[in-house]
Design an enzyme around this catalytic site. Structure first.
Site, PDB file in Angstrom:
ATOM      1  N   SER A 236      74.797  25.021 -20.110  1.00  0.00           N
ATOM      2  CA  SER A 236      74.634  26.126 -21.056  1.00  0.00           C
ATOM      3  C   SER A 236      75.584  27.233 -20.655  1.00  0.00           C
ATOM      4  CB  SER A 236      73.194  26.645 -21.022  1.00  0.00           C
ATOM      5  OG  SER A 236      73.064  27.874 -21.733  1.00  0.00           O
TER       6      SER A 236
ATOM      7  N   TYR B 294      65.998  30.153 -16.304  1.00  0.00           N
ATOM      8  CA  TYR B 294      66.780  29.217 -17.112  1.00  0.00           C
ATOM      9  C   TYR B 294      68.228  29.192 -16.633  1.00  0.00           C
ATOM     10  CZ  TYR B 294      68.912  27.045 -21.223  1.00  0.00           C
ATOM     11  OH  TYR B 294      69.617  26.228 -22.072  1.00  0.00           O
TER      12      TYR B 294
END
Length: 247
Positions: A146, A159
């Site tokens: 990501s 995250y």
């Protein structure tokens, strides 16, 4: 028209998190190119429907119910693919969750879930395919990270930590391997079901408010396709794909 699954260059591609979003889009693109795709995810009904749809279009897809947090389940997934096709050419570690929240919200169960799926799940996949790829003298591991692995934003600390870890793990694997190719693909805002895992209502609303600029999941599938279609001696190590409008 989809290419036949027996054409030269056809690969056996295992995809985790294949029942929706990036995993589903990648499976459809690669199956249309003639690759044999093995679909792993928890939702059996969605997997079966996807495999049927790919088959109806002339593609080749094998569904297999999978929870990436279970090492034995991941081994079973890989074994099923190897038993069916005799090799494993590509693993796309795509399964992920993103229950964003501030650290002081102390949503520790969600922290654990992100670590289990986003990091341990990738490790389980690598552990399951690595002996096979080494024995056959080659293979390709594609890890979906990501842009949160390149930066850290409020509510995304854990995250981001898992995605930074995936990038570090991928680079370590690349440096240890001469017969394997290793690719990290880092999506920006992408249309998927990830926001549905955000339990904090205010954070979910804020993230969903940004999704108007999100790119389709197929854009990430195209990046996977590009990486795996390179000649054997060419290793595309990292691809970052963002909406043009994303800051």
């Amino acid at each position: 028209m989809p290419r036949s699954s027996t054409v030269p260059g056809s690969k056996v591609v295992l995809i985790t998190g294949a029942s929706s979003g990036i995993g589903e889009a990648t499976a459809r693109l690669l199956a249309a190119d003639g690759h044999r795709v093995v679909l792993g995810a928890r939702r059996a009904g969605r997997l079966a429907a996807l495999a049927e749809s790919i088959g109806a279009g002339g593609g080749n897809a094998l569904p297999h119910v999978l929870d990436v947090t279970d090492p034995a389940g991941v081994r079973s997934f890989v074994t099923a693919a190897h038993d069916r096709y005799g090799r494993v050419d590509v693993l796309v570690n795509n399964a992920g969750v993103m229950p964003l929240s501030r650290l002081d919200a102390l949503r520790t169960d969600e922290w654990d879930r992100m670590i289990d799926v986003n990091l341990r799940g990738v490790l389980h996949g690598i552990a399951a395919v690595l002996p096979i790829m080494q024995a056959q003298g080659g293979g390709h591991i594609v890890n979906i990270a990501s842009v949160s692995g390149l930066r850290v934003d409020p509510t995304a600390a854990v995250y981001s930590a898992t995605k930074h870890a995936v990038r570090a793990l991928s680079e370590g694997l690349r440096q240890e391997s001469r017969e394997l190719r290793v690719t990290v693909i880092s999506p920006g805002l992408t249309r998927s079901e990830l926001t549905g895992s955000i339990g904090d209502g205010a954070v979910r609303a804020a993230v969903e408010g940004q999704m108007g600029i999100a790119i389709p999941a197929a854009a990430i599938g195209e990046a996977v396709r590009y990486a795996i279609d390179q000649p054997a001696g060419v290793d595309v190590n990292e691809i970052v794909v963002r909406p043009t409008a994303q800051g």
